[in-house]
Design a protein around this motif. Structure first.
Motif, short mmCIF file in Angstrom:
data_model
loop_
_atom_site.label_atom_id
_atom_site.label_comp_id
_atom_site.label_asym_id
_atom_site.label_seq_id
_atom_site.Cartn_x
_atom_site.Cartn_y
_atom_site.Cartn_z
N GLY A 82 -4.45 5.95 -2.95
CA GLY A 82 -5.05 5.13 -2.43
C GLY A 82 -4.69 3.91 -2.50
O GLY A 82 -4.55 2.73 -1.38
N ALA A 83 -4.08 3.93 -3.87
CA ALA A 83 -3.46 2.43 -4.24
C ALA A 83 -1.86 1.70 -3.60
O ALA A 83 -2.15 1.19 -2.95
CB ALA A 83 -2.98 2.36 -5.63
N ALA A 84 -1.11 3.22 -2.87
CA ALA A 84 -0.53 2.87 -1.79
C ALA A 84 -0.67 2.04 -1.08
O ALA A 84 0.40 1.37 -0.28
CB ALA A 84 0.42 3.94 -2.54
N VAL A 85 -2.04 2.44 -0.31
CA VAL A 85 -2.25 2.27 1.11
C VAL A 85 -2.33 0.68 0.66
O VAL A 85 -2.07 -0.38 1.87
CB VAL A 85 -3.52 3.01 1.05
CG1 VAL A 85 -4.14 2.52 2.91
CG2 VAL A 85 -2.99 4.30 1.67
N ALA A 86 -3.27 0.03 -0.22
CA ALA A 86 -3.70 -1.01 -0.29
C ALA A 86 -2.67 -2.22 -0.65
O ALA A 86 -2.52 -3.81 0.19
CB ALA A 86 -5.05 -0.98 -1.12
N LEU A 87 -1.49 -1.87 -1.45
CA LEU A 87 -0.41 -2.36 -2.52
C LEU A 87 0.17 -3.49 -1.66
O LEU A 87 -0.19 -4.42 -1.82
CB LEU A 87 0.15 -1.72 -2.94
CG LEU A 87 -0.26 -1.97 -4.44
CD1 LEU A 87 0.39 -0.64 -4.99
CD2 LEU A 87 0.00 -3.14 -4.97
N PRO A 88 0.60 -2.84 -0.03
CA PRO A 88 1.83 -4.34 0.27
C PRO A 88 1.18 -5.20 0.71
O PRO A 88 1.15 -6.27 1.06
CB PRO A 88 1.91 -3.16 1.50
CG PRO A 88 2.18 -1.54 1.10
CD PRO A 88 1.09 -1.43 -0.16
N PHE A 89 -0.03 -4.81 1.41
CA PHE A 89 -0.63 -5.73 2.50
C PHE A 89 -1.07 -7.20 0.72
O PHE A 89 -1.72 -8.34 1.68
CB PHE A 89 -1.81 -5.14 3.00
CG PHE A 89 -1.93 -4.42 3.60
CD1 PHE A 89 -1.39 -4.75 5.03
CD2 PHE A 89 -1.62 -3.32 3.94
CE1 PHE A 89 -0.90 -4.00 5.98
CE2 PHE A 89 -1.07 -2.09 4.64
CZ PHE A 89 -0.81 -2.10 6.13
N ALA A 90 -1.97 -6.32 -0.65
CA ALA A 90 -2.33 -7.31 -1.05
C ALA A 90 -1.30 -8.06 -2.47
O ALA A 90 -1.26 -9.34 -1.92
CB ALA A 90 -3.11 -6.64 -2.12
N VAL A 91 -0.36 -7.41 -1.94
CA VAL A 91 0.73 -8.41 -2.46
C VAL A 91 1.24 -9.03 -1.68
O VAL A 91 1.37 -10.55 -1.91
CB VAL A 91 2.14 -7.52 -3.07
CG1 VAL A 91 3.48 -8.74 -3.32
CG2 VAL A 91 2.03 -6.02 -3.95
#
Length: 247
Positions: A82-91
């Protein structure tokens, strides 16, 4: 000094680093949130976030031997997915906003999630892999500001887990989370020679803090200390939110 910090600021951050490492050694979480909340009171915390992630990984090296056999991989893997899905956009979003906004976001996240931990909130049913992946998405968003461990700590605290399993699972999840986030921050220009120098200077302080915290974990209740850590986070987050009003 790394990041052109004054001697006084560096000394204060070193003391905060030792205290946060003690918390990590004891409870398995709270290091990033405590240190970044304190750093936000003194300087722009954004360049320090990659240093914090490097520190998290070094501390796992200190703790790895003592947590083998206690890690709940059925929780860790979907959380990381789940974290891998969100990280690129959030960073990318965090890198595009101003320093003051980052400080406010960090403080608000810490305050909200600390209140969740203190409320005694509990889950009324067993949460499967999809639920864990959903929490991982939230964690990935929060980790772009360096506090990805807190939503997972709140989530796991609300479930029936033994303290050693909770601690080991948090340590391994946070390591995986930071290993995914650090390259994204390097790509965004946040990782530099100062990052490496600061991490190297932090190494002996981390070792001491984790060793002391680990000894305390063996002698007392982790639940009691987690409550202490959350009260500390509440104080630091409140100060972080009030600081812009006082300048």
């Amino acid at each position: 000094m790394p990041f052109d910090l004054s001697l006084g600021t560096t000394a204060a951050l070193a003391i905060a680093l030792l205290g946060a490492a003690f918390v990590r050694g004891y409870s398995g979480f709270g290091f990033s949130a405590i240190f970044i909340a304190f750093a936000a009171l003194l300087t722009n915390p954004l360049p320090l976030i990659p240093v914090v992630f490097a520190c998290e990984m070094m501390m796992t090296g200190f703790q790895a031997r003592g947590i083998r056999g206690q890690i709940d991989w059925r929780r860790v893997i979907p959380l990381l997915v789940g974290a891998a899905v969100a990280l690129p956009f959030a960073v990318s979003i965090v890198l595009s906003v101003g320093d003051e906004t980052v400080r406010m976001v960090i403080s608000a996240i810490i305050l909200t999630l600390s209140l969740v931990l203190l409320s005694g909130w509990t889950l009324q049913r067993i949460i499967g892999p999809i639920g864990h992946a959903g929490v991982g998405v939230i964690s990935g968003v929060c980790n772009s500001a360096g506090v990805g461990g807190l939503p997972v700590a709140a989530f796991l605290s609300a479930q029936p887990m033994q303290a050693p399993q909770f601690r080991a699972t948090m340590i391994v999840f946070l390591t995986g989370l930071d290993m995914m986030t650090l390259p994204l921050m390097w790509h965004g220009g946040l990782v530099s020679g100062d990052t490496v120098r600061a991490a190297a200077l932090a190494f002996p302080i981390l070792g001491l803090g984790v060793w002391l915290g680990g000894r305390q974990f063996l002698a007392a209740s982790p639940l009691t200390f987690r409550r202490f850590a959350v009260f500390l986070l509440l104080i630091l987050s409140a100060l972080g939110l009030l600081r812009p009003m006082m300048t």
